[in-house]
Write an enzyme that holds these catalytic residues in place. Structure first.
Site, PDB file in Angstrom:
ATOM      1  N   LYS A 153       6.619   0.911 -18.490  1.00  0.00           N
ATOM      2  CA  LYS A 153       5.570   1.898 -18.195  1.00  0.00           C
ATOM      3  C   LYS A 153       5.854   2.563 -16.853  1.00  0.00           C
ATOM      4  O   LYS A 153       5.744   1.944 -15.805  1.00  0.00           O
ATOM      5  CB  LYS A 153       4.177   1.261 -18.149  1.00  0.00           C
ATOM      6  CG  LYS A 153       3.108   2.340 -18.275  1.00  0.00           C
ATOM      7  CD  LYS A 153       1.757   1.982 -17.728  1.00  0.00           C
ATOM      8  CE  LYS A 153       1.563   2.248 -16.283  1.00  0.00           C
ATOM      9  NZ  LYS A 153       1.661   3.654 -15.844  1.00  0.00           N
TER      10      LYS A 153
ATOM     11  N   GLU B  84       7.434  -6.194  -6.358  1.00  0.00           N
ATOM     12  CA  GLU B  84       8.073  -5.433  -5.271  1.00  0.00           C
ATOM     13  C   GLU B  84       7.000  -4.521  -4.711  1.00  0.00           C
ATOM     14  O   GLU B  84       6.650  -3.518  -5.346  1.00  0.00           O
ATOM     15  CB  GLU B  84       9.246  -4.595  -5.798  1.00  0.00           C
ATOM     16  CG  GLU B  84      10.424  -5.387  -6.286  1.00  0.00           C
ATOM     17  CD  GLU B  84      11.248  -5.981  -5.152  1.00  0.00           C
ATOM     18  OE1 GLU B  84      11.099  -5.540  -3.995  1.00  0.00           O
ATOM     19  OE2 GLU B  84      12.031  -6.896  -5.440  1.00  0.00           O
TER      20      GLU B  84
ATOM     21  N   CYS C 169       9.365   2.897   0.088  1.00  0.00           N
ATOM     22  CA  CYS C 169       8.798   1.589   0.447  1.00  0.00           C
ATOM     23  C   CYS C 169       9.434   1.028   1.709  1.00  0.00           C
ATOM     24  O   CYS C 169       8.791   0.338   2.483  1.00  0.00           O
ATOM     25  CB  CYS C 169       8.958   0.610  -0.711  1.00  0.00           C
ATOM     26  SG  CYS C 169      10.656   0.508  -1.292  1.00  0.00           S
TER      27      CYS C 169
ATOM     28  N   GLU D 287       0.448   0.374   5.442  1.00  0.00           N
ATOM     29  CA  GLU D 287       1.465   1.269   4.886  1.00  0.00           C
ATOM     30  C   GLU D 287       0.845   2.648   4.640  1.00  0.00           C
ATOM     31  O   GLU D 287      -0.134   2.764   3.916  1.00  0.00           O
ATOM     32  CB  GLU D 287       1.993   0.699   3.565  1.00  0.00           C
ATOM     33  CG  GLU D 287       3.105   1.538   2.992  1.00  0.00           C
ATOM     34  CD  GLU D 287       3.558   1.077   1.613  1.00  0.00           C
ATOM     35  OE1 GLU D 287       2.692   0.826   0.757  1.00  0.00           O
ATOM     36  OE2 GLU D 287       4.775   0.968   1.396  1.00  0.00           O
TER      37      GLU D 287
HETATM   38  P1  NAD Z   1       0.604   1.837  -7.741  1.00  0.00           P
HETATM   39  O1  NAD Z   1       0.391   0.397  -7.477  1.00  0.00           O
HETATM   40  O2  NAD Z   1      -0.551   2.756  -7.649  1.00  0.00           O
HETATM   41  O3  NAD Z   1       1.220   2.076  -9.191  1.00  0.00           O
HETATM   42  C1  NAD Z   1       2.448   1.526  -9.588  1.00  0.00           C
HETATM   43  C2  NAD Z   1       2.475   1.412 -11.095  1.00  0.00           C
HETATM   44  O4  NAD Z   1       1.493   0.467 -11.502  1.00  0.00           O
HETATM   45  C3  NAD Z   1       2.170   2.698 -11.845  1.00  0.00           C
HETATM   46  O5  NAD Z   1       2.968   2.753 -13.010  1.00  0.00           O
HETATM   47  C4  NAD Z   1       0.705   2.528 -12.213  1.00  0.00           C
HETATM   48  O6  NAD Z   1       0.335   3.258 -13.346  1.00  0.00           O
HETATM   49  C5  NAD Z   1       0.648   1.046 -12.488  1.00  0.00           C
HETATM   50  N1  NAD Z   1      -0.679   0.426 -12.327  1.00  0.00           N
HETATM   51  C6  NAD Z   1      -1.706   0.831 -11.537  1.00  0.00           C
HETATM   52  N2  NAD Z   1      -2.748  -0.010 -11.680  1.00  0.00           N
HETATM   53  C7  NAD Z   1      -2.375  -0.971 -12.565  1.00  0.00           C
HETATM   54  C8  NAD Z   1      -3.000  -2.132 -13.090  1.00  0.00           C
HETATM   55  N3  NAD Z   1      -4.244  -2.478 -12.751  1.00  0.00           N
HETATM   56  N4  NAD Z   1      -2.305  -2.902 -13.951  1.00  0.00           N
HETATM   57  C9  NAD Z   1      -1.046  -2.589 -14.295  1.00  0.00           C
HETATM   58  N5  NAD Z   1      -0.402  -1.495 -13.840  1.00  0.00           N
HETATM   59  C10 NAD Z   1      -1.057  -0.703 -12.974  1.00  0.00           C
HETATM   60  O7  NAD Z   1       1.789   2.277  -6.763  1.00  0.00           O
HETATM   61  P2  NAD Z   1       2.367   3.727  -6.544  1.00  0.00           P
HETATM   62  O8  NAD Z   1       1.375   4.484  -5.737  1.00  0.00           O
HETATM   63  O9  NAD Z   1       2.840   4.272  -7.848  1.00  0.00           O
HETATM   64  O10 NAD Z   1       3.670   3.403  -5.677  1.00  0.00           O
HETATM   65  C11 NAD Z   1       3.650   3.339  -4.291  1.00  0.00           C
HETATM   66  C12 NAD Z   1       3.791   1.907  -3.840  1.00  0.00           C
HETATM   67  O11 NAD Z   1       4.978   1.331  -4.399  1.00  0.00           O
HETATM   68  C13 NAD Z   1       3.958   1.800  -2.349  1.00  0.00           C
HETATM   69  O12 NAD Z   1       3.129   0.784  -1.856  1.00  0.00           O
HETATM   70  C14 NAD Z   1       5.416   1.418  -2.183  1.00  0.00           C
HETATM   71  O13 NAD Z   1       5.694   0.721  -0.989  1.00  0.00           O
HETATM   72  C15 NAD Z   1       5.673   0.605  -3.391  1.00  0.00           C
HETATM   73  N6  NAD Z   1       7.104   0.540  -3.690  1.00  0.00           N
HETATM   74  C16 NAD Z   1       7.773  -0.622  -3.425  1.00  0.00           C
HETATM   75  C17 NAD Z   1       9.145  -0.705  -3.661  1.00  0.00           C
HETATM   76  C18 NAD Z   1       9.923  -1.966  -3.359  1.00  0.00           C
HETATM   77  O14 NAD Z   1      11.101  -2.015  -3.681  1.00  0.00           O
HETATM   78  N7  NAD Z   1       9.330  -2.976  -2.769  1.00  0.00           N
HETATM   79  C19 NAD Z   1       9.819   0.402  -4.176  1.00  0.00           C
HETATM   80  C20 NAD Z   1       9.108   1.570  -4.433  1.00  0.00           C
HETATM   81  C21 NAD Z   1       7.740   1.622  -4.196  1.00  0.00           C
END
Ligand code: NAD
Length: 489
Positions: free
Chosen positions: A173, A248, A282, A383
């Site tokens: 997803k 992650e 990130c 962050e």
């Molecule tokens: P997010 O948590 O809002 O969403 C990430 C994914 O999770 C999306 O596909 C979203 O639809 C899904 N999601 C949201 N709520 C959910 C739930 N309750 N159950 C299951 N899935 C759900 O994050 P974002 O805004 O898309 O991404 C930004 C974040 O990602 C930042 O905090 C960034 O640091 C982190 N990130 C981390 C890494 C790493 O390698 N550690 C890499 C890239 C991004």
């Protein structure tokens, strides 16, 4: 229109739900995307379950699986320009960065194609006669793989390539904000004749589709990249049924600069660390920690150069930074900047939206430098995930280390110094999953990536990235069975 891919077939949502994906450059609609229903989530997990339990995939050899991954790598390179263009339009990032993402994605598929067969189990010497003992590596089962919007193609591939190398099946997803490159990737799997049910694609909102996917008891493993709050919710969901979980999450990454390093090189790299992809990375070096003696000249040059960063359309070769991903995300970043100023930070560059057309239509925010910061400020602790760098100062090496570790995150960090001993001491002392010495941002498919502290659980990339998707089984074989004589009756 983009469809779901379930059991080897493209299909609209069962209830015909759709949503729009938006171009962040000018807030115009890009494409219409199916919005999966609960019935679609169930169908996708069931397809993955059946493919894992009963399909031909279960009988596939590691050579077959490596060949599939290598084929995907070839197809990614064939479609490099088109994929990069799609990624640039959907995320707003520059075409050059999107091309690098496609190349990095290709490298990940090639890496796991290469090590799939060599990352085998082992024979154990049991230290007794008539017994053989061995450890086998086996797939975990059905994997739910959930990716964020900042590196859509790359992040899903860090999960999908090792999951398939290990023999699992997957339901993937992407973020609802950036699904288009993942749809294209699934198209490449279809072209490469992946057996039905091995790779399934769900599209839709996290709070509905993502939530239903992680709650589904047909899922054996959840691998998630995204924000902290979502990670916590997913970990709680995984607890029900004691499913495997890998997370992650975010970072608040220190970029520590000692005096004595080449001035232009460090300023230039500090800009890349903080503002690549408008800081929506990130591992962004969002927290600059600069030695006293260098501080004032360094910050002045940094702010001057930040002001000169060219904002624009990702597809325009002149553009250095694109927009933020959405209006809501930009508003969140702006709140952090205001809060920082209210708590005493000095605005040295940026802090506002570009007013001139066409940038005024999109979700742009000028690269922002906040000086005079300290660790008690919210903008230093949390962050921000946008084009905002905070600057703190230090005088001694111990103080730099203490500041660098003064965070609840632990994803990445860097140290800039011309003293090799100091470089090793500081890198050794930093409690972060990746530490760069005199560099920022490069990573290798062969090297583990992941976080200490609340930056996550588990590791992606490297051999550990494959371990995440394998169960380890001990097979103990007594070749000369005899009564155990524990009981006499
Ligand atoms: P997010 O948590 O809002 O969403 C990430 C994914 O999770 C999306 O596909 C979203 O639809 C899904 N999601 C949201 N709520 C959910 C739930 N309750 N159950 C299951 N899935 C759900 O994050 P974002 O805004 O898309 O991404 C930004 C974040 O990602 C930042 O905090 C960034 O640091 C982190 N990130 C981390 C890494 C790493 O390698 N550690 C890499 C890239 C991004």
């Amino acid at each position: 229109m983009k469809y779901l891919f379930i059991a080897g077939k493209w299909a609209p949502a069962a209830d015909d739900g759709t949503s729009q994906t938006i171009n962040p450059f000018d807030a115009t609609p890009l494409d219409t995307v199916a919005e999966a229903s609960a019935a679609d989530v169930d169908a996708a997990v069931t397809a993955a379950r059946e493919a894992f339990d009963d399909g031909p995939w279960r009988q596939s050899t590691v050579t077959d699986r490596a060949a599939l991954l290598a084929k995907i790598a070839d197809l990614l390179q064939r479609d490099r320009e088109q994929l990069a263009r799609t990624e640039s339009l959907d995320t707003g990032k520059t075409l050059n960065e999107a091309r690098a993402d496609v190349d990095d994605t290709t490298a990940v598929f090639r890496y796991y194609a290469g090590i799939a067969g060599s990352h085998a189990g082992r024979v154990v010497d049991p230290g007794r006669l008539h017994v053989t003992s061995r450890i086998t590596h086996e797939p975990v089962g059905v994997c739910a793989l959930i990716a964020p919007w900042n590196y859509p193609l790359l992040q899903i591939s860090w999960k999908l390539a090792p999951a398939l190398a290990a023999g699992n099946t997957a339901v993937i997803k992407p973020s609802e904000l950036t699904p288009l490159s993942t749809v294209a990737l699934v198209g490449l799997f279809e072209e490469a004749d992946v057996p039905p049910g091995v790779v399934n694609l769900l599209l839709g909102q996290g709070a509905t589709v993502g939530q239903a996917l992680v709650a589904h008891r047909g899922v054996d493993l959840i691998s998630f990249t995204g924000g902290l709050a979502t990670g916590e919710a997913i970990m709680a969901a995984a607890a029900r049924g004691v499913r495997r979980v890998a997370l992650e999450l975010g970072g608040k990454n220190p970029n520590i600069v000692f005096d004595g390093t080449d001035f232009d090189t460090v300023v230039d790299n500090a800009l890349t660390a903080a503002f690549l992809h408008s800081g929506q990375v990130c591992s962004a070096g969002a927290r600059l920690i600069v030695q006293d003696s260098l501080h004032d000249s360094f910050v002045a040059e940094l702010a001057a150069r930040a002001d000169r960063i060219r904002l624009g359309r990702g597809l325009d070769p002149e553009t250095e930074c694109g927009p933020l991903i959405s209006a809501a995300h930009r508003a969140k970043v702006e709140r952090y900047i205001s809060l920082g100023q209210a708590q005493g930070a000095e605005l040295l560059a940026g802090g506002s939206r570009p007013a001139q057309p066409p940038l005024a239509q999109g979700f742009f925010l000028r690269p922002t430098v906040l000086g005079g910061c300290h660790r008690d400020m919210t903008v230093v602790r949390e962050e921000v995930f946008g084009p905002v760098v905070t600057v703190e100062r230090f005088s001694t090496e111990d103080e730099a280390i203490r500041l660098g570790n003064d965070t609840s995150y632990g994803l990445a960090g860097a140290v800039w110094t011309s003293d090799a001993g100091q470089a090793e001491r500081v890198a050794g002392a930093l409690r972060h999953g990746t530490v760069w010495i005199n560099d920022y941002h490069p990573y290798l498919p062969q090297a583990e990536w992941g976080g200490f502290g609340q930056s996550g659980i588990g590791r992606e990339l490297g051999p550990s990235g494959l371990d995440e998707y394998q169960e380890k089984k001990h097979i103990y074989h007594n070749t000369s069975p005899a009564p155990a004589h524990w009981f006499s009756g």
